[in-house]
Design a protein around this motif. Sequence first.
Motif, PDB file in Angstrom:
ATOM      1  N   ALA A 251       0.831  -1.207   0.000  1.00  0.00           N
ATOM      2  CA  ALA A 251       0.000   0.000   0.000  1.00  0.00           C
ATOM      3  C   ALA A 251       0.864   1.256   0.000  1.00  0.00           C
ATOM      4  O   ALA A 251       0.594   2.220  -0.722  1.00  0.00           O
ATOM      5  CB  ALA A 251      -0.928   0.000   1.216  1.00  0.00           C
ATOM      6  N   GLY A 252       1.941   1.236   0.795  1.00  0.00           N
ATOM      7  CA  GLY A 252       2.841   2.376   0.848  1.00  0.00           C
ATOM      8  C   GLY A 252       3.550   2.614  -0.473  1.00  0.00           C
ATOM      9  O   GLY A 252       3.727   3.759  -0.907  1.00  0.00           O
ATOM     10  N   LEU A 253       3.946   1.534  -1.127  1.00  0.00           N
ATOM     11  CA  LEU A 253       4.621   1.664  -2.421  1.00  0.00           C
ATOM     12  C   LEU A 253       3.654   2.154  -3.492  1.00  0.00           C
ATOM     13  O   LEU A 253       4.009   2.985  -4.336  1.00  0.00           O
ATOM     14  CB  LEU A 253       5.241   0.329  -2.823  1.00  0.00           C
ATOM     15  N   MET A 254       2.424   1.638  -3.464  1.00  0.00           N
ATOM     16  CA  MET A 254       1.407   2.129  -4.401  1.00  0.00           C
ATOM     17  C   MET A 254       1.164   3.627  -4.190  1.00  0.00           C
ATOM     18  O   MET A 254       1.104   4.407  -5.152  1.00  0.00           O
ATOM     19  CB  MET A 254       0.094   1.377  -4.200  1.00  0.00           C
TER      20      MET A 254
ATOM     21  N   PHE B 264      -6.318   7.022  -2.809  1.00  0.00           N
ATOM     22  CA  PHE B 264      -5.356   7.577  -1.866  1.00  0.00           C
ATOM     23  C   PHE B 264      -5.857   7.410  -0.432  1.00  0.00           C
ATOM     24  O   PHE B 264      -5.104   7.016   0.466  1.00  0.00           O
ATOM     25  CB  PHE B 264      -5.131   9.059  -2.184  1.00  0.00           C
ATOM     26  N   ALA B 265      -7.129   7.702  -0.212  1.00  0.00           N
ATOM     27  CA  ALA B 265      -7.705   7.579   1.128  1.00  0.00           C
ATOM     28  C   ALA B 265      -7.689   6.132   1.601  1.00  0.00           C
ATOM     29  O   ALA B 265      -7.392   5.843   2.771  1.00  0.00           O
ATOM     30  CB  ALA B 265      -9.128   8.124   1.130  1.00  0.00           C
ATOM     31  N   GLU B 266      -7.985   5.210   0.694  1.00  0.00           N
ATOM     32  CA  GLU B 266      -7.978   3.794   1.078  1.00  0.00           C
ATOM     33  C   GLU B 266      -6.558   3.307   1.323  1.00  0.00           C
ATOM     34  O   GLU B 266      -6.306   2.539   2.255  1.00  0.00           O
ATOM     35  CB  GLU B 266      -8.661   2.953   0.005  1.00  0.00           C
TER      36      GLU B 266
ATOM     37  N   ALA C 213      -1.918   1.496   4.546  1.00  0.00           N
ATOM     38  CA  ALA C 213      -0.510   1.718   4.896  1.00  0.00           C
ATOM     39  C   ALA C 213      -0.343   2.053   6.374  1.00  0.00           C
ATOM     40  O   ALA C 213       0.731   1.829   6.948  1.00  0.00           O
ATOM     41  CB  ALA C 213       0.078   2.832   4.032  1.00  0.00           C
ATOM     42  N   GLY C 214      -1.367   2.633   6.975  1.00  0.00           N
ATOM     43  CA  GLY C 214      -1.319   2.941   8.395  1.00  0.00           C
ATOM     44  C   GLY C 214      -0.467   4.139   8.749  1.00  0.00           C
ATOM     45  O   GLY C 214       0.033   4.238   9.876  1.00  0.00           O
ATOM     46  N   ILE C 215      -0.291   5.063   7.792  1.00  0.00           N
ATOM     47  CA  ILE C 215       0.486   6.275   8.065  1.00  0.00           C
ATOM     48  C   ILE C 215      -0.234   7.483   7.476  1.00  0.00           C
ATOM     49  O   ILE C 215      -1.161   7.340   6.675  1.00  0.00           O
ATOM     50  CB  ILE C 215       1.916   6.197   7.467  1.00  0.00           C
ATOM     51  N   ASP C 216       0.209   8.675   7.871  1.00  0.00           N
ATOM     52  CA  ASP C 216      -0.317   9.921   7.301  1.00  0.00           C
ATOM     53  C   ASP C 216       0.375  10.135   5.956  1.00  0.00           C
ATOM     54  O   ASP C 216       1.529  10.568   5.897  1.00  0.00           O
ATOM     55  CB  ASP C 216      -0.037  11.091   8.243  1.00  0.00           C
ATOM     56  N   LEU C 217      -0.313   9.810   4.867  1.00  0.00           N
ATOM     57  CA  LEU C 217       0.306   9.879   3.550  1.00  0.00           C
ATOM     58  C   LEU C 217       0.565  11.310   3.094  1.00  0.00           C
ATOM     59  O   LEU C 217       1.453  11.543   2.271  1.00  0.00           O
ATOM     60  CB  LEU C 217      -0.562   9.152   2.518  1.00  0.00           C
ATOM     61  N   ASN C 218      -0.178  12.286   3.597  1.00  0.00           N
ATOM     62  CA  ASN C 218       0.097  13.681   3.237  1.00  0.00           C
ATOM     63  C   ASN C 218       1.438  14.122   3.815  1.00  0.00           C
ATOM     64  O   ASN C 218       2.258  14.733   3.118  1.00  0.00           O
ATOM     65  CB  ASN C 218      -1.024  14.592   3.741  1.00  0.00           C
ATOM     66  N   GLU C 219       1.682  13.787   5.069  1.00  0.00           N
ATOM     67  CA  GLU C 219       2.954  14.134   5.697  1.00  0.00           C
ATOM     68  C   GLU C 219       4.097  13.368   5.039  1.00  0.00           C
ATOM     69  O   GLU C 219       5.139  13.945   4.715  1.00  0.00           O
ATOM     70  CB  GLU C 219       2.890  13.805   7.192  1.00  0.00           C
ATOM     71  N   TYR C 220       3.891  12.076   4.840  1.00  0.00           N
ATOM     72  CA  TYR C 220       4.915  11.260   4.179  1.00  0.00           C
ATOM     73  C   TYR C 220       5.178  11.757   2.759  1.00  0.00           C
ATOM     74  O   TYR C 220       6.330  11.863   2.318  1.00  0.00           O
ATOM     75  CB  TYR C 220       4.471   9.794   4.141  1.00  0.00           C
TER      76      TYR C 220
END
Length: 309
Positions: A139-142, A166-168, A173-180
């Motif tokens: 999920a993180g790589l996607m 993105f929301a899913e 991924a279990g992380i804040d993807l905006n911050e990452y």
Amino acid sequence: MTTLIFGHQSPDTDAITCAITFAEYQRQAGNTDVEAVALGEPNAETKFALDYFKQSVPRVIKTAANETDSVMLVDHNEAQQSVPDRDQVTVQYVVDHHRVANFETDAPVNICMETLGSCNSVIFHMYKEAGFKISPQIAGLMASGLISDTLLLKSPTTTDEDRRIFAELQELAGIDLNEYGLKMLKAGTNLSARSDQDLIDGDAKSFDMNGTNVRIDQINTVDLNEIYDRQSAIQDAMKAEADKEGYDLFLVIATDILNSNSVGFVIGDRSKVEEAFGKKFDDQDRIALPGVVSRKKQVVPPLTAAYKG
């Protein structure tokens, strides 16, 4: 014999992560003899993503036919963007989100294409339709590919479906993807550590536009002054590369990822670029491209139209 899976030359984050996520898709489908490889070294942005999600870097190949008779293509289909001996192997699968051009096969081929913001968005749909597991790492790589190709959902290539995906992915991924995502994008803008040659090759693609060999590179930055300070040297590198490889036009788009604006430099016939964008180059040999951030949607189509006349 192992089937090789790879994205385009001068791979970006979406191209490399797609090879990894689609290889995992194939394994879950029962095709375990596959390997994700790359047609170039990962850039700083991609390395950040791979390191963050503890994913090993795919090995780089120059040719494919010397080690396999079958390949799968992700994030591209055009011959000039692929492995140079692609005509010597069987293309089993194509997963992409770009235009289709200069592509043909001798045998039937599986193709999955959608007009989404990233190729990983297409692969996400394939996982969901097949009922396959998407681990936090996958999920993180996607998400990394989606963030890279859409500039954290700011690019005009972003669709409502990309935002839903993105929301899913954030939940998976279990992380804040905006911050990452902001950290990942900034990791790719450390231009001081890159040579002029690396800058013009790092995210470059070749296109056949009505018989004209066009090369388009994109450089992301958080400060266009870094590009301006090196403009002369960058253009020298572009000229040498164009002469060596026979490019009729070499266009570099430098993009300010924070303000969503770009500026262009060119080696070759300026008139087609000016026609495409309805603007003139200034006395500093630059063409201002406000609001332009997507090569796929905002650069290739108008330039293609200009060459078609």
